[in-house]
Write a protein that holds these residues in place. Structure first.
Motif, PDB file in Angstrom:
ATOM      1  N   GLU A 162      -4.919  -1.121  -7.516  1.00  0.00           N
ATOM      2  CA  GLU A 162      -3.569  -0.776  -7.436  1.00  0.00           C
ATOM      3  C   GLU A 162      -3.406   0.657  -6.722  1.00  0.00           C
ATOM      4  OE1 GLU A 162       0.609  -1.138  -7.460  1.00  0.00           O
ATOM      5  OE2 GLU A 162      -0.954  -2.541  -7.778  1.00  0.00           O
ATOM      6  N   ALA A 163      -4.252   1.589  -7.184  1.00  0.00           N
ATOM      7  CA  ALA A 163      -4.357   2.958  -6.465  1.00  0.00           C
ATOM      8  C   ALA A 163      -4.500   2.848  -4.916  1.00  0.00           C
ATOM      9  CB  ALA A 163      -5.378   3.828  -6.933  1.00  0.00           C
ATOM     10  N   GLU A 164      -5.475   1.804  -4.555  1.00  0.00           N
ATOM     11  CA  GLU A 164      -5.736   1.585  -3.068  1.00  0.00           C
ATOM     12  C   GLU A 164      -4.415   1.026  -2.645  1.00  0.00           C
ATOM     13  OE1 GLU A 164      -8.900  -0.909  -2.951  1.00  0.00           O
ATOM     14  OE2 GLU A 164     -10.526   0.736  -3.510  1.00  0.00           O
ATOM     15  N   ARG A 165      -3.661  -0.153  -2.986  1.00  0.00           N
ATOM     16  CA  ARG A 165      -2.591  -0.659  -2.595  1.00  0.00           C
ATOM     17  C   ARG A 165      -1.340   0.413  -2.506  1.00  0.00           C
ATOM     18  NH1 ARG A 165      -0.140  -5.739  -5.375  1.00  0.00           N
ATOM     19  NH2 ARG A 165      -2.178  -5.714  -6.283  1.00  0.00           N
ATOM     20  N   GLU A 166      -1.323   1.427  -3.550  1.00  0.00           N
ATOM     21  CA  GLU A 166      -0.138   2.243  -3.389  1.00  0.00           C
ATOM     22  C   GLU A 166      -0.621   3.355  -2.197  1.00  0.00           C
ATOM     23  OE1 GLU A 166       0.298   4.169  -6.987  1.00  0.00           O
ATOM     24  OE2 GLU A 166       1.356   2.473  -7.971  1.00  0.00           O
ATOM     25  N   ALA A 167      -1.815   3.769  -2.067  1.00  0.00           N
ATOM     26  CA  ALA A 167      -2.154   4.539  -1.109  1.00  0.00           C
ATOM     27  C   ALA A 167      -1.851   4.036   0.568  1.00  0.00           C
ATOM     28  CB  ALA A 167      -3.605   4.926  -1.177  1.00  0.00           C
ATOM     29  N   ASP A 168      -1.975   2.659   0.628  1.00  0.00           N
ATOM     30  CA  ASP A 168      -1.981   1.969   1.753  1.00  0.00           C
ATOM     31  C   ASP A 168      -0.613   1.765   2.017  1.00  0.00           C
ATOM     32  OD1 ASP A 168      -4.748   1.772   2.156  1.00  0.00           O
ATOM     33  OD2 ASP A 168      -4.902  -0.350   1.433  1.00  0.00           O
ATOM     34  N   ALA A 169       0.163   1.601   1.208  1.00  0.00           N
ATOM     35  CA  ALA A 169       1.609   1.149   1.284  1.00  0.00           C
ATOM     36  C   ALA A 169       2.470   2.349   1.521  1.00  0.00           C
ATOM     37  CB  ALA A 169       2.124   0.430   0.272  1.00  0.00           C
TER      38      ALA A 169
END
Length: 64
Positions: free
Chosen positions: A43-50
Protein backbone atom coordinates in the motif's frame (compact mmCIF):
# COMPACT_ATOMS: atom_id res chain seq x y z
CA UNK A 1 -3.49 -40.96 46.66
CA UNK A 2 -4.95 -42.59 43.54
CA UNK A 3 -7.31 -39.63 43.12
CA UNK A 4 -4.42 -37.15 43.26
CA UNK A 5 -2.43 -39.12 40.67
CA UNK A 6 -5.43 -39.16 38.32
CA UNK A 7 -5.95 -35.42 38.71
CA UNK A 8 -2.24 -34.81 38.15
CA UNK A 9 -2.27 -36.93 34.98
CA UNK A 10 -5.32 -35.04 33.73
CA UNK A 11 -3.66 -31.69 34.45
CA UNK A 12 -0.45 -32.73 32.70
CA UNK A 13 -2.42 -33.75 29.61
CA UNK A 14 -4.35 -30.48 29.68
CA UNK A 15 -1.13 -28.46 29.92
CA UNK A 16 0.37 -30.40 27.01
CA UNK A 17 -2.76 -29.84 24.90
CA UNK A 18 -2.76 -26.13 25.70
CA UNK A 19 0.92 -25.88 24.92
CA UNK A 20 0.28 -27.36 21.46
CA UNK A 21 -2.56 -24.91 20.89
CA UNK A 22 -0.41 -21.94 21.90
CA UNK A 23 2.41 -23.08 19.62
CA UNK A 24 0.00 -23.39 16.68
CA UNK A 25 -1.49 -19.98 17.42
CA UNK A 26 1.98 -18.44 17.51
CA UNK A 27 2.68 -19.85 14.05
CA UNK A 28 -0.61 -18.36 12.81
CA UNK A 29 0.26 -15.00 14.37
CA UNK A 30 3.68 -15.05 12.70
CA UNK A 31 2.12 -15.76 9.28
CA UNK A 32 -0.48 -13.05 9.73
CA UNK A 33 2.14 -10.55 10.89
CA UNK A 34 4.21 -11.19 7.76
CA UNK A 35 1.09 -10.77 5.58
CA UNK A 36 0.16 -7.47 7.22
CA UNK A 37 3.71 -6.18 6.79
CA UNK A 38 3.62 -7.18 3.11
CA UNK A 39 0.27 -5.43 2.61
CA UNK A 40 1.53 -2.31 4.38
CA UNK A 41 4.58 -2.19 2.09
CA UNK A 42 2.42 -2.78 -0.97
CA UNK A 43 0.00 0.00 0.00
CA UNK A 44 2.88 2.40 0.73
CA UNK A 45 4.31 1.67 -2.72
CA UNK A 46 0.91 2.18 -4.34
CA UNK A 47 0.45 5.53 -2.59
CA UNK A 48 3.95 6.62 -3.59
CA UNK A 49 3.32 5.63 -7.23
CA UNK A 50 -0.10 7.29 -7.39
CA UNK A 51 0.99 10.53 -5.79
CA UNK A 52 -1.72 10.18 -3.09
CA UNK A 53 -3.99 13.15 -3.76
CA UNK A 54 -6.28 14.47 -1.01
CA UNK A 55 -9.49 16.15 -2.15
CA UNK A 56 -10.37 19.38 -0.33
CA UNK A 57 -14.04 19.53 -1.20
CA UNK A 58 -13.61 22.41 -3.67
CA UNK A 59 -12.39 20.03 -6.35
CA UNK A 60 -14.48 17.71 -8.43
CA UNK A 61 -13.73 14.02 -7.79
CA UNK A 62 -12.30 12.12 -10.77
CA UNK A 63 -15.53 10.21 -11.43
CA UNK A 64 -17.38 13.41 -12.60
Amino acid sequence: MQDIEEKLAHLIRTVDDLSDIVARQQKDIDVLTRRVEMLMRREAEREADAGAHIYTGQERPPHY
